[in-house]
Scaffold this active site. Structure first.
Site, PDB file in Angstrom:
ATOM      1  N   ASP A   1     -14.117 -25.760-106.256  1.00  0.00           N
ATOM      2  CA  ASP A   1     -13.240 -26.270-107.320  1.00  0.00           C
ATOM      3  C   ASP A   1     -11.778 -26.084-106.931  1.00  0.00           C
ATOM      4  O   ASP A   1     -11.251 -24.973-106.986  1.00  0.00           O
ATOM      5  CB  ASP A   1     -13.552 -25.531-108.621  1.00  0.00           C
ATOM      6  CG  ASP A   1     -12.761 -26.072-109.809  1.00  0.00           C
ATOM      7  OD1 ASP A   1     -12.185 -27.175-109.681  1.00  0.00           O
ATOM      8  OD2 ASP A   1     -12.721 -25.398-110.848  1.00  0.00           O
TER       9      ASP A   1
ATOM     10  N   ASP B   1      -8.304 -32.554-108.483  1.00  0.00           N
ATOM     11  CA  ASP B   1      -9.351 -31.683-108.997  1.00  0.00           C
ATOM     12  C   ASP B   1     -10.738 -32.124-108.550  1.00  0.00           C
ATOM     13  O   ASP B   1     -11.240 -33.165-108.976  1.00  0.00           O
ATOM     14  CB  ASP B   1      -9.276 -31.683-110.524  1.00  0.00           C
ATOM     15  CG  ASP B   1     -10.175 -30.642-111.164  1.00  0.00           C
ATOM     16  OD1 ASP B   1     -10.750 -29.818-110.423  1.00  0.00           O
ATOM     17  OD2 ASP B   1     -10.293 -30.645-112.393  1.00  0.00           O
TER      18      ASP B   1
END
Length: 428
Positions: A311, A104
């Site tokens: 992201d 992430d």
């Protein structure tokens, strides 16, 4: 994924020296590589492509709504994709055990579920047993021994504790800990990083489909794996995310100097590291839909610097309503086909699935360069409908993993750039 508050501030000089000295002594390697896996396809080969896409889109929309080039001796680890979430496989402890956690770029501190656990969500592999590892340690604290000066970390009863909450409702609470991190090498050896700081979660809630056990933070803060690897990463990493129509294939993440993305077709964009967060924001100036350029004008009437976050932990391109509506209208005007309802109610603009359907190509116009997107980066097919794969959110503006698939995406924290290069990730 992104935490509610901007993640972490800089380590004090003593802690930085400790981390970099330890890792430099551990291995003299210029970089390393990890593999990425897709969760649903890896563990459930019977899922259709439509169901994989549906799950990915549903989770991405739910999250947004909640927020209102390798050397022969490079280390390697696996990454697994599940409903378009990419899980990175590393090993913790002595003896080492496998850990699967979301890779992430919207997080910093890595965490995994640990025993003893007061509340844990289901996961595919056993919880990490701290008592079974001879290299596990906690971080003590007190009046004269403060915890690392990171958000979400505080001293309680002589030990450093973490309390992290994400925009999708995922949270973890437990002990800030140290452990030996191991990753495989492409030369069939092992890279070993002692005293890696991570969060050992003992009260957790997560939506990882029973596969992942936590998060591996790839952000720019001091707690991220990129920073803690020190000279091994050179504060650089890159990945290549496999498209949804290639289920079960392995994607890769590379760290170090060999992770640089360069060559013909590469677009390099300046990063904007905002003061309130150590994540990867860039400036999106416009989207060009077919022949129509639509500027991304913010609430102040201008193109705002650092207006979108790269992201890997979310799926869709999430945009404010006013900007999304202009893109939607441009697609409608250039698509000579009637709109149809999407019975899953996940995406707003859909057309009947048809081989003759002509959809306008979309280009992301970043400050620094233009990134032409492929059809599968911007449209998805759900059952009998083909839909625009953009989400709507006023507060969570993100360039998700769908738009990044089949691109080499490289981050260089020193140069403050992110690079995009069209690539067949099945060949990475």
């Amino acid at each position: 994924m992104a935490t509610y508050t901007a993640s972490y501030y800089f380590l004090d000089s003593i802690l930085i020296f400790f981390i970099l000295t330890t890792f430099s002594a551990a291995q003299n390697i210029s970089g390393f590589t990890a593999n990425l896996y897709q969760r649903d396809a890896f563990y459930n080969s019977n899922l259709s492509q439509t169901e994989i896409i549906r799950r990915a889109v549903a989770r991405s929309i739910w999250r947004a709504n909640m927020s209102s080039s390798i050397t022969p001796n490079s280390p390697t680890a696996d990454i697994i994709r599940h409903t378009n979430m990419f899980f990175m496989k590393i090993r913790f402890g002595t003896p080492p055990v496998d850990i699967l956690a979301v890779a992430d770029t919207g997080s910093d501190l890595s965490w995994t579920q640990c025993l003893p656990c007061t509340r844990c969500f289901p996961q595919h592999q056993p919880l990490f047993n701290t008592r079974a590892s001879s290299s596990y340690g906690t971080i003590q604290c007190g009046p004269h021994r403060p915890c690392p000066p990171w958000n979400h970390v505080r001293c309680l009863n002589g030990l450093c504790h973490h309390n992290i909450r994400y925009v999708d409702g995922t949270y973890t609470r437990g002990l800030l800990s140290t452990e030996t991190l191991r990753m495989d090498s492409t030369a069939h050896s092992t890279v070993q990083i002692p005293n890696y700081i991570f969060a050992c979660g003992m009260d957790n809630m997560g939506r990882f489909g029973g596969i992942g056990s936590g998060v591996i933070g790839l952000g720019a803060g001091p707690g991220s794996i990129v920073t803690q690897l020190g000279q091994l990463s050179g504060r650089k990493f890159s990945y290549c995310l496999m498209p949804l129509d290639l289920p079960g294939r392995v994607s890769h993440i590379h760290f170090g100097d060999r992770a640089a993305v360069r060559g013909p077709g590469t677009i390099t964009v300046p990063l904007v590291l905002r003061r309130q967060g150590n994540f990867y924001h860039v400036t999106l100036e416009a989207f060009t839909v077919g022949r129509t350029r639509i500027p991304f004008i913010g609430h102040l009437g201008t193109i705002e610097q650092g207006n979108i976050m790269i992201d890997s932990g979310s799926t869709l391109l999430s945009l404010p309503r006013h900007f999304y509506m202009q893109i939607k209208q441009a697609v409608i005007m250039q698509t000579h086909a009637p709109e149809v309802p999407n019975h899953s109610r996940l995406l707003e603009l859909c057309f009947r699935k048809d081989r003759s359907l002509q959809l306008p190509r979309i280009v992301a116009n970043f400050r620094g360069g233009n990134v032409p997107l492929k059809r599968f980066n911007t449209y998805v097919t759900l059952g009998s409908a083909t839909c625009l794969a953009f989400g709507v959110s006023e507060s969570f503006i993100a360039y998700g993993s769908l738009a990044q698939q089949d691109f080499l995406v490289g981050f260089d924290q020193n140069a403050r750039t992110v690079s995009f290069k069209p690539f067949q990730c099945s060949h990475a």
